[in-house]
Design a protein around this motif. Structure first.
Motif, PDB file in Angstrom:
ATOM      1  N   SER A  81       5.231  13.000   2.813  1.00  0.00           N
ATOM      2  CA  SER A  81       5.460  11.650   2.285  1.00  0.00           C
ATOM      3  C   SER A  81       4.350  11.273   1.325  1.00  0.00           C
ATOM      4  O   SER A  81       3.256  11.843   1.355  1.00  0.00           O
ATOM      5  CB  SER A  81       5.539  10.619   3.423  1.00  0.00           C
ATOM      6  N   PHE A  89       7.918   7.407  -0.308  1.00  0.00           N
ATOM      7  CA  PHE A  89       8.873   8.498  -0.477  1.00  0.00           C
ATOM      8  C   PHE A  89       8.733   9.504   0.659  1.00  0.00           C
ATOM      9  O   PHE A  89       7.623   9.875   1.038  1.00  0.00           O
ATOM     10  CB  PHE A  89       8.645   9.214  -1.814  1.00  0.00           C
ATOM     11  N   TYR A  90       9.873   9.944   1.194  1.00  0.00           N
ATOM     12  CA  TYR A  90       9.933  11.003   2.194  1.00  0.00           C
ATOM     13  C   TYR A  90      10.478  12.264   1.530  1.00  0.00           C
ATOM     14  O   TYR A  90      11.650  12.317   1.166  1.00  0.00           O
ATOM     15  CB  TYR A  90      10.872  10.614   3.339  1.00  0.00           C
ATOM     16  N   ARG A  91       9.642  13.249   1.341  1.00  0.00           N
ATOM     17  CA  ARG A  91      10.039  14.488   0.664  1.00  0.00           C
ATOM     18  C   ARG A  91      10.850  14.190  -0.601  1.00  0.00           C
ATOM     19  O   ARG A  91      11.902  14.772  -0.854  1.00  0.00           O
ATOM     20  CB  ARG A  91      10.824  15.404   1.605  1.00  0.00           C
ATOM     21  N   GLY A  92      10.344  13.252  -1.387  1.00  0.00           N
ATOM     22  CA  GLY A  92      10.962  12.898  -2.659  1.00  0.00           C
ATOM     23  C   GLY A  92      12.033  11.839  -2.577  1.00  0.00           C
ATOM     24  O   GLY A  92      12.469  11.313  -3.606  1.00  0.00           O
ATOM     25  N   LYS A  93      12.486  11.498  -1.373  1.00  0.00           N
ATOM     26  CA  LYS A  93      13.525  10.480  -1.203  1.00  0.00           C
ATOM     27  C   LYS A  93      12.887   9.109  -0.992  1.00  0.00           C
ATOM     28  O   LYS A  93      11.917   8.982  -0.245  1.00  0.00           O
ATOM     29  CB  LYS A  93      14.419  10.803   0.002  1.00  0.00           C
ATOM     30  N   ASP A  94      13.444   8.093  -1.639  1.00  0.00           N
ATOM     31  CA  ASP A  94      12.970   6.734  -1.435  1.00  0.00           C
ATOM     32  C   ASP A  94      13.207   6.333   0.022  1.00  0.00           C
ATOM     33  O   ASP A  94      14.353   6.318   0.502  1.00  0.00           O
ATOM     34  CB  ASP A  94      13.709   5.773  -2.365  1.00  0.00           C
ATOM     35  N   ALA A  95      12.128   6.030   0.746  1.00  0.00           N
ATOM     36  CA  ALA A  95      12.236   5.777   2.184  1.00  0.00           C
ATOM     37  C   ALA A  95      13.063   4.538   2.493  1.00  0.00           C
ATOM     38  O   ALA A  95      13.831   4.519   3.466  1.00  0.00           O
ATOM     39  CB  ALA A  95      10.843   5.644   2.798  1.00  0.00           C
ATOM     40  N   PHE A  98      16.605   5.516   2.081  1.00  0.00           N
ATOM     41  CA  PHE A  98      16.964   6.451   3.151  1.00  0.00           C
ATOM     42  C   PHE A  98      17.217   5.698   4.458  1.00  0.00           C
ATOM     43  O   PHE A  98      18.130   6.034   5.222  1.00  0.00           O
ATOM     44  CB  PHE A  98      15.830   7.462   3.323  1.00  0.00           C
ATOM     45  N   THR A 107      15.784  11.830  10.026  1.00  0.00           N
ATOM     46  CA  THR A 107      14.463  11.826   9.398  1.00  0.00           C
ATOM     47  C   THR A 107      13.658  13.029   9.865  1.00  0.00           C
ATOM     48  O   THR A 107      12.963  13.674   9.072  1.00  0.00           O
ATOM     49  CB  THR A 107      13.718  10.522   9.728  1.00  0.00           C
ATOM     50  N   LEU A 110      14.787  16.047   8.030  1.00  0.00           N
ATOM     51  CA  LEU A 110      14.221  16.053   6.678  1.00  0.00           C
ATOM     52  C   LEU A 110      12.763  16.499   6.702  1.00  0.00           C
ATOM     53  O   LEU A 110      12.347  17.350   5.905  1.00  0.00           O
ATOM     54  CB  LEU A 110      14.329  14.651   6.073  1.00  0.00           C
TER      55      LEU A 110
END
Length: 381
Positions: A81, A89-95, A98, A107, A110
């Protein structure tokens, strides 16, 4: 937290406006809109000073290292993150995005490189969520679980599931085939809180290299069992400057119910106490986790008053500690609900960081800058 105007920042940095804006975009200087003029920005004074000293060549290596552990430059590499431009961001994803659809189990998948957490427990556990039970269960595992050193990531991911559900059986007792947010809602007999609990669990699953995560990574770097890393993280989380900050929020709300929000905030500040409910150094425009959570339930009147008055007086928006305490009050959850939610959620992140640290093969062993009495000299001839 002190803020500078653009003119003051440029004077301190002795640079051009374009360079200032570039440092903001790269996350080196935090910025926020000027509340007196939204067209202008304010810049975090500590960040500006750090860059100014670096450019002047005045910072020694030991100074850089010391500042790095106090909201300074990154000291460890991680792909789990990050916080950039006021977004998590979680591994590039907007938390925040998500959290609109994901569960804590998703989660974990991911974070754990696609490994789905599978429960091998009966899911019975205690009758109600218990932080003490989580400590005892983890401590029991530490004495029997294998060290993590020398084991494959596949083996560690399987063990991570077991450790997670050891924590879950203590903090969210219930049938093992149910999602953890539903188990938690059922254990508190608050089915109407289930969706907000789901969102909170996802939003709190990880937060870069915070104090408890650093503790977990240090433990993992020594080759300790995964259960030991979570136990380290959990112990650190209970501190009032970390996961137990909700207690400060509760105290402020209690005082406000007697004196009113303005007087409660004035008294807290006059006593030199920290306002746990407002601000976060990594979110100059407001804690995105709080914003994502607060939009899904109605604030109790006392919380609404404290938020409105406090944001005006302090100049900072409410944070996730406020949001957790408000959610607990809105759904009439037990007093300790915020730390239960936080602990269950962050266990997923601690395990991810532990496995990442183990995979790096590096022992975290910083040096201390000695400030004690001068060492004795050898007077022997």
């Amino acid at each position: 937290m002190s803020w500078l105007t653009a003119e003051e920042a440029l004077q301190a940095l002795k640079t051009k406006p374009q360079t200032l804006y570039a440092n903001v975009s790269r996350g080196r200087i935090r910025a926020k809109p000027d509340p007196t003029d939204p067209r202008r920005s304010l810049y975090q004074a500590t960040d500006v000073q750090r860059l100014a000293e670096r450019h002047a060549g005045r910072r020694k290596t030991e100074t850089v290292a010391a500042e790095a552990i106090r909201w300074g430059d990154p000291v460890l590499s991680s792909a789990i993150s990050t916080i950039i431009g006021g977004r998590l961001f979680y591994r590039g994803k907007d938390a925040a995005g998500f959290a609109e659809v994901a569960t804590l189990e998703q989660t974990a998948t991911l974070f754990w490189n696609g490994a789905e957490p599978l429960s091998s427990s009966s899911g019975t556990g205690h009758a109600s969520p218990s932080l003490q039970a989580a400590f005892l269960a983890l401590a029991g595992r530490v004495t029997s679980d294998l060290p993590s050193l020398g084991r494959s990531q596949a083996a560690l991911r399987r063990e991570a599931s077991g450790v997670l559900y050891t924590v879950a059986d203590a903090l969210a007792p219930g049938p093992s085939d149910r999602p953890l947010h539903l188990r938690l809602a059922a254990s508190w007999q608050r089915p109407d809180a289930a969706d907000c609990l789901r969102r909170a669990l996802v939003l709190l699953a990880d937060h870069e290299l915070n104090a408890s995560t650093f503790a977990a990574r240090v433990t993992a770097s020594a080759g300790a069992a995964l259960s030991a890393t979570v136990l380290s993280g959990l112990a650190t989380l209970t501190g009032p400057l970390h996961g137990a900050a909700w207690q400060g929020v509760g105290a402020l709300i209690e005082t406000a119910s007697t004196l009113g929000a303005e007087q409660a905030i004035r008294r807290t500040l006059a006593q030199g106490n920290r306002l746990s409910a407002f601000g976060h150094p990594l979110y100059p425009d407001g804690d995105v986790r709080a914003l994502a959570l607060l939009s899904h339930f109605s604030l109790p009147p006392q919380f609404a008053e404290v938020r409105e008055v406090g944001e005006e007086m302090v100049g900072e928006k409410v944070n996730v500690d406020f949001a957790l305490a408000a959610m607990a009050a809105a759904f009439d959850l037990p007093r300790e609900a915020p730390i239960i939610i936080f602990s269950l959620a962050r266990s997923v992140g601690w395990l991810a960081h532990a496995m990442e640290q183990i995979d790096s093969g590096e022992l975290i062993r910083p040096r201390a800058r000695y400030t004690g009495p001068a060492p004795e000299t050898d007077n022997r001839t």
